[in-house]
Write a protein that holds these residues in place. Structure first.
Motif, PDB file in Angstrom:
ATOM      1  N   SER A 183       0.853  -1.033   0.009  1.00  0.00           N
ATOM      2  CA  SER A 183      -0.103  -0.050  -0.015  1.00  0.00           C
ATOM      3  C   SER A 183       0.765   1.424   0.061  1.00  0.00           C
ATOM      4  CB  SER A 183      -1.116  -0.120   1.308  1.00  0.00           C
ATOM      5  OG  SER A 183      -0.237  -0.249   2.337  1.00  0.00           O
ATOM      6  N   THR A 184       1.994   1.262   0.390  1.00  0.00           N
ATOM      7  CA  THR A 184       3.011   2.157   0.541  1.00  0.00           C
ATOM      8  C   THR A 184       3.784   2.757  -0.925  1.00  0.00           C
ATOM      9  OG1 THR A 184       4.913   1.137   1.082  1.00  0.00           O
ATOM     10  CG2 THR A 184       3.489   1.988   3.011  1.00  0.00           C
ATOM     11  N   GLY A 185       3.567   1.619  -1.803  1.00  0.00           N
ATOM     12  CA  GLY A 185       4.015   1.578  -3.246  1.00  0.00           C
ATOM     13  C   GLY A 185       5.417   1.004  -3.346  1.00  0.00           C
ATOM     14  N   SER A 186       5.914   0.434  -1.895  1.00  0.00           N
ATOM     15  CA  SER A 186       7.267  -0.416  -2.264  1.00  0.00           C
ATOM     16  C   SER A 186       6.968  -1.814  -3.132  1.00  0.00           C
ATOM     17  CB  SER A 186       7.803  -0.889  -0.912  1.00  0.00           C
ATOM     18  OG  SER A 186       6.851  -1.421  -0.208  1.00  0.00           O
ATOM     19  N   VAL A 187       7.797  -2.160  -3.543  1.00  0.00           N
ATOM     20  CA  VAL A 187       7.752  -3.775  -4.536  1.00  0.00           C
ATOM     21  C   VAL A 187       8.540  -4.555  -4.049  1.00  0.00           C
ATOM     22  CG1 VAL A 187       8.032  -4.379  -6.735  1.00  0.00           C
ATOM     23  CG2 VAL A 187       7.093  -1.901  -6.616  1.00  0.00           C
ATOM     24  N   GLY A 188       8.059  -5.794  -3.791  1.00  0.00           N
ATOM     25  CA  GLY A 188       8.644  -6.814  -3.214  1.00  0.00           C
ATOM     26  C   GLY A 188       8.631  -8.060  -3.996  1.00  0.00           C
ATOM     27  N   SER A 189       9.350  -9.199  -3.871  1.00  0.00           N
ATOM     28  CA  SER A 189       8.881 -10.216  -4.901  1.00  0.00           C
ATOM     29  C   SER A 189       9.226 -11.501  -3.836  1.00  0.00           C
ATOM     30  CB  SER A 189      10.317 -10.273  -5.920  1.00  0.00           C
ATOM     31  OG  SER A 189      11.278 -10.427  -5.516  1.00  0.00           O
ATOM     32  N   SER A 190       8.491 -12.606  -4.288  1.00  0.00           N
ATOM     33  CA  SER A 190       8.619 -13.821  -3.532  1.00  0.00           C
ATOM     34  C   SER A 190       8.414 -14.793  -4.587  1.00  0.00           C
ATOM     35  CB  SER A 190       7.516 -13.899  -2.522  1.00  0.00           C
ATOM     36  OG  SER A 190       6.179 -13.830  -3.006  1.00  0.00           O
ATOM     37  N   ARG A 191       8.821 -16.009  -4.114  1.00  0.00           N
ATOM     38  CA  ARG A 191       8.673 -17.155  -5.101  1.00  0.00           C
ATOM     39  C   ARG A 191       7.395 -17.929  -4.377  1.00  0.00           C
ATOM     40  NH1 ARG A 191      13.976 -18.674  -7.641  1.00  0.00           N
ATOM     41  NH2 ARG A 191      12.768 -20.479  -8.485  1.00  0.00           N
ATOM     42  N   VAL A 192       6.436 -18.490  -5.378  1.00  0.00           N
ATOM     43  CA  VAL A 192       5.402 -19.196  -4.950  1.00  0.00           C
ATOM     44  C   VAL A 192       5.363 -20.427  -5.961  1.00  0.00           C
ATOM     45  CG1 VAL A 192       4.043 -17.302  -4.152  1.00  0.00           C
ATOM     46  CG2 VAL A 192       3.901 -17.867  -6.698  1.00  0.00           C
ATOM     47  N   ARG A 193       4.602 -21.379  -5.565  1.00  0.00           N
ATOM     48  CA  ARG A 193       4.492 -22.486  -6.368  1.00  0.00           C
ATOM     49  C   ARG A 193       3.107 -22.434  -6.847  1.00  0.00           C
ATOM     50  NH1 ARG A 193       6.601 -27.429  -6.833  1.00  0.00           N
ATOM     51  NH2 ARG A 193       8.050 -27.295  -5.141  1.00  0.00           N
ATOM     52  N   THR A 194       3.087 -22.803  -8.135  1.00  0.00           N
ATOM     53  CA  THR A 194       1.737 -22.737  -8.804  1.00  0.00           C
ATOM     54  C   THR A 194       1.812 -23.866  -9.980  1.00  0.00           C
ATOM     55  OG1 THR A 194       0.205 -21.581 -10.072  1.00  0.00           O
ATOM     56  CG2 THR A 194       2.493 -20.929 -10.512  1.00  0.00           C
ATOM     57  N   THR A 195       0.568 -24.366 -10.206  1.00  0.00           N
ATOM     58  CA  THR A 195       0.593 -25.131 -11.509  1.00  0.00           C
ATOM     59  C   THR A 195       0.240 -24.488 -12.709  1.00  0.00           C
ATOM     60  OG1 THR A 195      -0.057 -27.008  -9.881  1.00  0.00           O
ATOM     61  CG2 THR A 195      -0.658 -27.116 -12.162  1.00  0.00           C
ATOM     62  N   LEU A 196       0.901 -24.695 -13.655  1.00  0.00           N
ATOM     63  CA  LEU A 196       0.685 -24.013 -15.072  1.00  0.00           C
ATOM     64  C   LEU A 196       0.322 -25.048 -16.041  1.00  0.00           C
ATOM     65  CD1 LEU A 196       3.583 -21.336 -15.101  1.00  0.00           C
ATOM     66  CD2 LEU A 196       1.288 -21.107 -14.487  1.00  0.00           C
ATOM     67  N   CYS A 197      -0.250 -24.679 -16.845  1.00  0.00           N
ATOM     68  CA  CYS A 197      -0.428 -25.694 -18.361  1.00  0.00           C
ATOM     69  C   CYS A 197      -0.096 -24.736 -19.387  1.00  0.00           C
ATOM     70  CB  CYS A 197      -2.151 -26.024 -18.393  1.00  0.00           C
ATOM     71  SG  CYS A 197      -2.406 -27.192 -19.581  1.00  0.00           S
ATOM     72  N   VAL A 198       0.906 -25.020 -19.995  1.00  0.00           N
ATOM     73  CA  VAL A 198       1.475 -24.566 -21.221  1.00  0.00           C
ATOM     74  C   VAL A 198       1.268 -25.234 -22.449  1.00  0.00           C
ATOM     75  CG1 VAL A 198       3.334 -23.229 -19.920  1.00  0.00           C
ATOM     76  CG2 VAL A 198       3.919 -25.450 -20.937  1.00  0.00           C
ATOM     77  N   CYS A 199       1.233 -24.414 -23.501  1.00  0.00           N
ATOM     78  CA  CYS A 199       1.078 -25.101 -25.286  1.00  0.00           C
ATOM     79  C   CYS A 199       2.603 -25.060 -25.499  1.00  0.00           C
ATOM     80  CB  CYS A 199       0.319 -24.390 -25.757  1.00  0.00           C
ATOM     81  SG  CYS A 199       0.077 -24.913 -27.620  1.00  0.00           S
ATOM     82  N   VAL A 200       3.046 -26.296 -25.774  1.00  0.00           N
ATOM     83  CA  VAL A 200       4.555 -26.322 -26.151  1.00  0.00           C
ATOM     84  C   VAL A 200       4.850 -25.732 -27.323  1.00  0.00           C
ATOM     85  CG1 VAL A 200       6.267 -28.092 -26.304  1.00  0.00           C
ATOM     86  CG2 VAL A 200       4.509 -28.465 -24.638  1.00  0.00           C
ATOM     87  N   ASP A 201       5.858 -24.932 -27.440  1.00  0.00           N
ATOM     88  CA  ASP A 201       6.538 -24.026 -28.505  1.00  0.00           C
ATOM     89  C   ASP A 201       7.829 -24.680 -28.723  1.00  0.00           C
ATOM     90  OD1 ASP A 201       4.199 -22.267 -28.512  1.00  0.00           O
ATOM     91  OD2 ASP A 201       5.266 -20.782 -27.550  1.00  0.00           O
ATOM     92  N   THR A 202       8.706 -24.939 -27.692  1.00  0.00           N
ATOM     93  CA  THR A 202      10.000 -25.225 -28.036  1.00  0.00           C
ATOM     94  C   THR A 202      10.283 -26.461 -26.827  1.00  0.00           C
ATOM     95  OG1 THR A 202      10.454 -23.236 -28.555  1.00  0.00           O
ATOM     96  CG2 THR A 202      12.190 -24.712 -27.947  1.00  0.00           C
ATOM     97  N   ILE A 203      11.125 -27.522 -27.349  1.00  0.00           N
ATOM     98  CA  ILE A 203      11.379 -28.414 -26.516  1.00  0.00           C
ATOM     99  C   ILE A 203      13.091 -28.512 -26.643  1.00  0.00           C
ATOM    100  CG2 ILE A 203      11.286 -31.154 -25.965  1.00  0.00           C
ATOM    101  CD1 ILE A 203       8.499 -31.120 -27.803  1.00  0.00           C
TER     102      ILE A 203
END
Length: 193
Positions: free
Chosen positions: A52-72
């Motif tokens: 809310s003060t405008g400061s930017v932070g980052s963190s690592r989160v586990r998530t499940t993604l489904c990608v359409c394969v472009d490159t292997i």
């Protein structure tokens, strides 16, 4: 490789759930995947948040993604599979259409978890043709040493080094078990938008 689930239609469309059990399984996965396939995996994603003060932070989160394969891409020296594609199922962390890379050689994940007691690595990986690959293994060695681990470098000219190279060129003896290493989902990611 362990087959956990299979649902194949008569026209060969469908889905399978696989769990790699050894480094060579990445080669089999490489041969199964095709451009245009959908790949679902649990991954670690770096997420930026704004307070809310405008400061930017980052963190690592586990998530499940489904990608359409472009490159292997398959690195035969490290038995590592890298799949690039666009996200086709939006979630709270990743927008639909966002570009994502999923990387599958468990040793780097163990290093990130500070779990490696002894790293076994073939000198052949330090002579890899790709400079980025060489640098990655130098960083892995440095990380293990910085965290109190022991590094054993095996000569590819010796029988033990040849055997290690056949197993991917890198292995580790862990300080403690890591449950995530037995799952095919533990991959690194980057946002290439």
């Amino acid at each position: 490789m362990k087959l956990l689930h299979k649902d194949i239609e008569k026209d060969n469309a469908g889905q399978v759930t696989l769990m790699p059990e050894e480094a060579e399984d990445m080669w089999h996965t490489y041969n199964l995947l095709q451009i245009g396939d959908s790949l679902m995996a649990s991954t670690i994603r770096k997420v930026q948040t704004e307070s809310s003060t405008g400061s930017v932070g980052s963190s690592r989160v586990r998530t499940t993604l489904c990608v359409c394969v472009d490159t292997i891409d398959f690195d035969s020296q490290a038995c590592q599979l890298r799949v690039k594609g666009t996200n086709i199922q939006e979630n709270q962390y990743v927008k639909m259409g966002a570009y994502h890379t999923i990387e599958l050689v468990h040793v780097e994940k163990a290093s990130e978890a500070l779990a490696i007691d002894i790293l076994l690595i073939s000198d052949k990986l330090f002579r890899h043709q790709d400079v980025a690959t060489r640098s990655r293994y130098v960083r892995l060695v440095d990380n293990v040493r910085d965290n109190g681990g022991t590094v054993r470098i095996f000569s590819s000219l010796h029988v033990s080094g040849e055997q290690l190279t056949q197993l991917s060129g890198v292995a580790a003896i862990l300080r403690f078990p890591i449950a995530d290493l037995s799952e095919p989902e533990d991959d690194s990611s980057s946002d290439d938008e």
